[in-house]
Scaffold this active site. Structure first.
Site, PDB file in Angstrom:
ATOM      1  N   SER A  30       0.833  -1.205   0.000  1.00 13.57           N
ATOM      2  CA  SER A  30       0.000   0.000   0.000  1.00 13.57           C
ATOM      3  C   SER A  30       0.863   1.248   0.000  1.00 13.57           C
ATOM      4  O   SER A  30       1.966   1.267   0.574  1.00 13.57           O
ATOM      5  CB  SER A  30      -0.866  -0.009   1.263  1.00 13.57           C
ATOM      6  OG  SER A  30      -1.468   1.255   1.462  1.00 13.57           O
TER       7      SER A  30
ATOM      8  N   TYR B 276      -2.332  -1.159  10.665  1.00 12.81           N
ATOM      9  CA  TYR B 276      -2.519  -1.726   9.319  1.00 12.81           C
ATOM     10  C   TYR B 276      -1.332  -1.345   8.424  1.00 12.81           C
ATOM     11  O   TYR B 276      -0.740  -2.187   7.752  1.00 12.81           O
ATOM     12  CB  TYR B 276      -3.835  -1.218   8.718  1.00 12.81           C
ATOM     13  CG  TYR B 276      -3.877  -1.260   7.219  1.00 12.81           C
ATOM     14  CD1 TYR B 276      -4.161  -2.448   6.544  1.00 12.81           C
ATOM     15  CD2 TYR B 276      -3.598  -0.120   6.463  1.00 12.81           C
ATOM     16  CE1 TYR B 276      -4.168  -2.486   5.154  1.00 12.81           C
ATOM     17  CE2 TYR B 276      -3.608  -0.152   5.089  1.00 12.81           C
ATOM     18  CZ  TYR B 276      -3.885  -1.334   4.430  1.00 12.81           C
ATOM     19  OH  TYR B 276      -3.876  -1.363   3.058  1.00 12.81           O
TER      20      TYR B 276
ATOM     21  N   LYS C 274       1.895  -3.655   6.532  1.00 14.80           N
ATOM     22  CA  LYS C 274       2.358  -3.616   5.136  1.00 14.80           C
ATOM     23  C   LYS C 274       3.857  -3.332   5.081  1.00 14.80           C
ATOM     24  O   LYS C 274       4.609  -3.961   4.337  1.00 14.80           O
ATOM     25  CB  LYS C 274       1.588  -2.553   4.344  1.00 14.80           C
ATOM     26  CG  LYS C 274       0.099  -2.822   4.183  1.00 14.80           C
ATOM     27  CD  LYS C 274      -0.166  -4.070   3.350  1.00 14.80           C
ATOM     28  CE  LYS C 274      -1.639  -4.311   3.126  1.00 14.80           C
ATOM     29  NZ  LYS C 274      -1.904  -5.620   2.500  1.00 14.80           N
TER      30      LYS C 274
END
Ligand code: UD1
Length: 350
Positions: A124, A149, A153
């Site tokens: 991302s 989150y 990544k």
């Protein structure tokens, strides 16, 4: 090639399955349906006219993944199995680190056992963090993420790069998605979030279809032309095509590589609201509210590297993104919910 799509029943996975099948690959999906459903994969079969074998399994479950991978012997894995809600990750960090890291580590261990040498990972733009200037280029250092989150990544990128450095026969491609929106032009598949949508486009489509009263625009006092945040929205079918290019690249190149998948064009929240109103033919009810914690003012890609090396470029503009999001939502006001009752037998290969 035969490709394992881990987490392939979700929004990006189903669109990617179509792009891979259309590029001539054979695809099978491994998914635990934690945020997805069988019906979505059925519809991929309908769209493509190809069988997509579907395994219900958690990618953190070593025995299941080993059973599936040793049976199927894929040439490559596309790893998109993970949790993705930013706000939830702040409330449940341990669950996010456990699930997102474990699924990738398990897949990597089983790949090593089964001799699978190529992995494409769904990363991302969030890994650029808070400190890099836009537009983001792949050679910028990973930054400080604003939520767990994002850190998952960032950490998984590091793990995959270390794995590639340790095993010269391994191919790793890290795809940094910007903001995926839109749907397949058939209107048969699209984004179907559970509960109240966190992301802008599904919220807009649910307002347009009458499921929600109004959109709250998070902040109207940013230092941008209209005061709202700017993002690099990318049509999910362009993103899906990027995966097909990435799989080919991974087959031909050892080591690790990073590619931004964005258009390079920023649009504000109000640009999206206005373009969507044009697409659906009526004005959208919205109010300007407070800023959302953790939001960056600006986030967009320098998309040059993917063009130069993968030969990939986004071709669909903002009008197509809104048209296709609306087409999906209008044809499926409750998402996949309407057709789920009659879809719980068959299909499970395990
Ligand atoms: C976030 C994450 C990104 C993740 C993506 C998908 C960060 C910095 N970004 O992107 O990594 O891949 O979610 O889960 O962690 N907005 C509104 N009203 C709404 C919803 C959104 O005004 O009801 C605005 C936001 O303030 C933002 C834009 O719309 O400016 C896009 O928001 P969203 O769709 O949530 O994506 P990001 O926050 O950009």
């Amino acid at each position: 090639m035969k490709i394992m799509l881990a987490g392939g029943a979700g929004y990006i996975g189903t669109h990617t399955a179509i792009a891979l099948i259309e590029a001539g690959h054979e695809v099978f999906v491994v998914d635990n349906f934690s945020n997805s459903c069988r019906e979505a994969v059925r519809r991929v079969e309908k769209i493509t006219g190809s069988e997509v074998r579907l395994y219900e399994a958690d990618c953190c479950d070593y025995m299941s993944v080993r059973m599936i991978m040793s049976k199927e012997k894929p040439d490559s894995v596309v790893q998109m199995a993970g949790y993705k809600a930013v706000g939830e990750s702040v409330a449940k960090p341990i669950s996010y680190y456990r699930n997102n890291l474990d699924s990738t580590l398990t897949i990597l261990e089983v790949m090593a056992e089964c001799g699978v040498k190529s992995i494409v990972f769904s990363s991302s733009a969030t890994v650029y963090g808070e400190d890099n200037p836009v537009p983001y280029t792949e050679d910028m250092p990973r930054g400080r993420c604003s939520n767990p989150y994002g850190w998952t990544k960032s950490m998984i990128e590091q793990i995959l790069e270390d794995a590639a450095a340790a095993d010269p026969s391994l191919s790793v491609v890290l795809l940094r998605y910007f903001n995926p929106v839109g749907a397949h032009e058939s209107g048969l598949i699209g984004e179907d979030p559970q509960g109240i949508p966190n992301n802008l486009m599904p919220y807009i489509t649910q307002v347009a279809v009458g499921r929600r009263d109004k959109l709250t625009v998070f902040g109207g006092d940013y230092d941008t032309p209209d005061g709202t945040c700017r993002r690099d929205y990318i049509h999910v079918m362009d993103l899906a095509d990027g995966h097909a290019r990435a799989v080919d690249y991974a087959a031909a190149h050892k080591g690790s590589a990073i590619f931004n998948l964005g258009t390079g064009i920023p649009y504000s929240v109000l640009d999206m609201v206005n373009a969507f109103s044009d697409a659906c033919g009526h004005p959208l009810n919205y109010v300007i509210g407070d800023r959302r914690a953790g939001d960056l003012q600006d986030c967009w890609a320098d998309a040059e590297k993917a063009g130069r090396i993968l030969g990939w470029k986004a071709t669909r503009g903002i009008a197509e993104m809104c048209r296709d999001s609306w087409n999906w939502q209008r044809n499926n006001p409750k998402g996949y919910a309407d057709s789920e009752e009659d879809s719980d037998e068959e299909d499970d290969e395990e």
